[in-house]
Design an enzyme around this catalytic site. Structure first.
Site, PDB file in Angstrom:
ATOM      1  N   GLU A  53       1.020  -1.280   0.070  1.00 60.60           N
ATOM      2  CA  GLU A  53       0.023  -0.098  -0.140  1.00 60.60           C
ATOM      3  C   GLU A  53       0.772   1.257   0.127  1.00 60.60           C
ATOM      4  O   GLU A  53       0.787   2.238  -0.586  1.00 60.60           O
ATOM      5  CB  GLU A  53      -0.868   0.137   1.079  1.00 60.60           C
ATOM      6  N   CYS A  77      -2.357  -3.539   7.424  1.00 62.33           N
ATOM      7  CA  CYS A  77      -2.062  -3.653   8.557  1.00 62.33           C
ATOM      8  C   CYS A  77      -2.438  -2.662   9.482  1.00 62.33           C
ATOM      9  O   CYS A  77      -2.562  -1.466   9.021  1.00 62.33           O
ATOM     10  CB  CYS A  77      -0.568  -3.847   8.643  1.00 62.33           C
ATOM     11  N   ASP A 202      24.219 -39.052   2.565  1.00 63.66           N
ATOM     12  CA  ASP A 202      23.924 -38.071   1.299  1.00 63.66           C
ATOM     13  C   ASP A 202      24.847 -36.903   1.273  1.00 63.66           C
ATOM     14  O   ASP A 202      25.203 -36.487   0.162  1.00 63.66           O
ATOM     15  CB  ASP A 202      22.638 -37.812   0.861  1.00 63.66           C
ATOM     16  N   GLY A 291      15.303 -39.186   5.615  1.00 62.83           N
ATOM     17  CA  GLY A 291      15.199 -40.422   5.048  1.00 62.83           C
ATOM     18  C   GLY A 291      13.649 -40.855   5.115  1.00 62.83           C
ATOM     19  O   GLY A 291      12.863 -40.048   5.874  1.00 62.83           O
TER      20      GLY A 291
END
Lengths: 352, 352
Positions: A53, A77, A202, A291
């Site tokens: 705004e 707000c 990994d 996992g």
């Protein structure tokens, strides 16, 4: 009224320009119209900067603003945060009418912005394109309505639902298109979570390829403190984003890391504790990347909202561990599918 | 030349009108053009009836046919089958030019029709829209080029790749949309094959909802003759299509059934024997509907060309038997996916 929808749609397109930079603020767009002419557009560009705004209003003179209509995707707000209240600015600008896409679910705002405008005899209209606009800030809305983050489980499996060829090894299952898709997808979430096994086996970076000042925080659940023996992992050394570790291990708690790393105490064995602590830190969305054991706990504790399975049309055989297996029956809803260059993305919601 | 493609495409659309009624004949379409005007169209309407060329030619006078161009999707035949040779008819009709979509792979025809036309000074052009036209009669082309049927494995699994909740029970996994899709899909094949376990546990009808005079033949592989204890199964009693049973069981061979049922001796344990016998009977395509054991044998004997998995986005848990698991690694190619009202169809080809 057709016109209101038209201008609200413009505001929605404006809002999208803020994607990946508004962080825990919602994306918001605004359009100011007078005599059927768009006088200014604006959006929330970046966390900590002007609201949409204010961005639009700041582009106009008092004469232009007088008697104009403001279209804004989210309720203005009415409180002091990083910015002064937009409702005051609107009143001061002598805008005559405000059309609002959705009411702000944030408890500091909800309904109060609208009340303030009305108390100053500004005409307020709500409910324009609401469902499309709610979708834009889906995680934000979910978080402030339910006081918990939206949690998506992501996995990559073969057609026979295996996550690797053998236990304790990493198998590259999916293709490059999936790789890029996932690196994009991560940027939609505020946190990416993995278990310690995935971290160790990994050694992923868990980064996003999207340009953003707010890359997702890497969250590692390491109850027993196994990371202490793997201090060279990328998430502990690469300084590319924040890493938060949840553990019960006192040595890990005491361990000194670089500034990007925080170690947090886990008192119970429940993931809900971790999720609650992340919620307190205003993490609105979590992408759980593995996992299968961690994902299973999310399902069994009824914490997951969505499951995404990237499937490679290949068979890995029964020596490899399976993808996540929930305890009971589980059905996915609103399933969406995508063909990623011979790999498949299946995305469905879980009723929680 | 653009014009040739345009008229060949018309012929292709004509050809499609014969779908599901030409049986083991290919679908063929024809268009006759003179002075940029379409004078007649035709197609192979039904097995045993006029070929497409004859259908089109029969609609015109000798004057109209003189000096015209015939567009036909498949090379005209040059032998006596159910119908006299089309090549003779074309020559007699004084058609000046023949444009052909694809050469007929059938050994009685291939190249001979074209040679005959050329020997009568008819201008022949080939290779127009060939790949699109080959796709139309994919199974027919494959069968006559490779002397074996195209074999598609079809299964329905949960996301965790289970075919039922428990052993020896039937679980309805997929939804109504899949049911209708499969009932349509069956009509593309000349045979549907299942193993005796699937026959006994599921008692399926294996029918198609498509209107056709040639519903697929139900083929049951029952090596040990277990059907002898299940003589009330639908495929043995419903008279809705033919049922062929392959077995090593002498009692089953001797058993008297109704006219729709044939019992055939299987000398080996190899599926290749069954497939060869079906090929001898000119079965060009087989849809293998279960169960996983039968499908696995097809994969392990390198007999399958395609795999279709209908996935319901649900989890059945590890108590249930898995879908087909090939012995080694297996990748699907040219993967196509479809969303069937929250269920997923994954279709990929196997390199054999």
């Amino acid at each position: 009224m057709e016109k209101d929808q038209y201008y609200m749609n413009l505001a929605l397109q404006e809002a999208k320009k803020g994607r990946f930079q508004t962080w825990k603020n919602p994306m918001v767009g605004a359009v100011i119209v007078k005599n059927n002419q768009v006088l200014a557009t604006g959006h929330h560009i970046h966390y900590g900067q002007n609201h949409a705004e204010r961005d639009a209003i700041s582009k106009l003179t008092p004469e232009q603003l007088f008697n104009s209509t403001l279209y804004v995707t989210l309720e203005p707000c009415n409180h002091y945060g990083k910015q002064p209240p937009c409702s005051d600015l609107i009143v001061k600008s002598k805008i005559k009418r405000v059309v609002i896409g959705q009411v702000d679910p944030h408890k500091l705002v909800t309904g109060k912005g609208i009340a303030k405008l009305k108390s100053h005899n500004i005409e307020v209209k709500t409910g324009v394109l609401t469902s499309k606009i709610e979708e834009l800030n889906k995680f934000y809305n979910y978080f402030y309505r339910n006081n918990k983050p939206w949690i998506t489980i992501k996995e990559a499996t073969s057609l026979d639902y295996r996550v690797s060829q053998n236990k304790n090894t990493r198998t590259n299952i999916t293709n490059q298109s999936v790789y890029f898709r996932v690196h994009q997808e991560r940027a939609n979430y505020q946190a990416i979570m993995i278990g310690s096994s995935t971290a160790i086996i990994d050694d992923p970076s868990l980064l996003t390829s999207v340009k953003t000042d707010y890359p997702p925080i890497r969250v590692i659940v390491d109850r027993r403190g196994r990371l202490l023996n793997h201090l060279d992992l990328k998430v502990l050394t690469d300084h590319q984003s924040l890493t938060w570790i949840f553990t019960q291990n006192k040595d890990l708690i005491r361990k000194k890391f670089n500034d990007n790393i925080q170690v947090l105490l886990m008192k119970s064995n429940e993931l809900s504790e971790v999720v609650n602590k992340l919620a307190q830190r205003e993490i609105q969305s979590i992408y759980v990347e593995g996992g299968p054991t961690l994902a299973r706990s999310f399902l069994n504790e009824d914490l997951a909202n969505e499951l995404i399975d990237y499937i490679a049309p290949t068979f890995l055989g029964s020596a490899g561990p399976a993808g996540v297996l929930p305890r009971g029956n589980l059905n996915l809803h609103n399933v969406q599918i995508e063909n990623l260059n011979n790999n498949i993305r299946i995305d469905g919601e879980i009723n929680v």
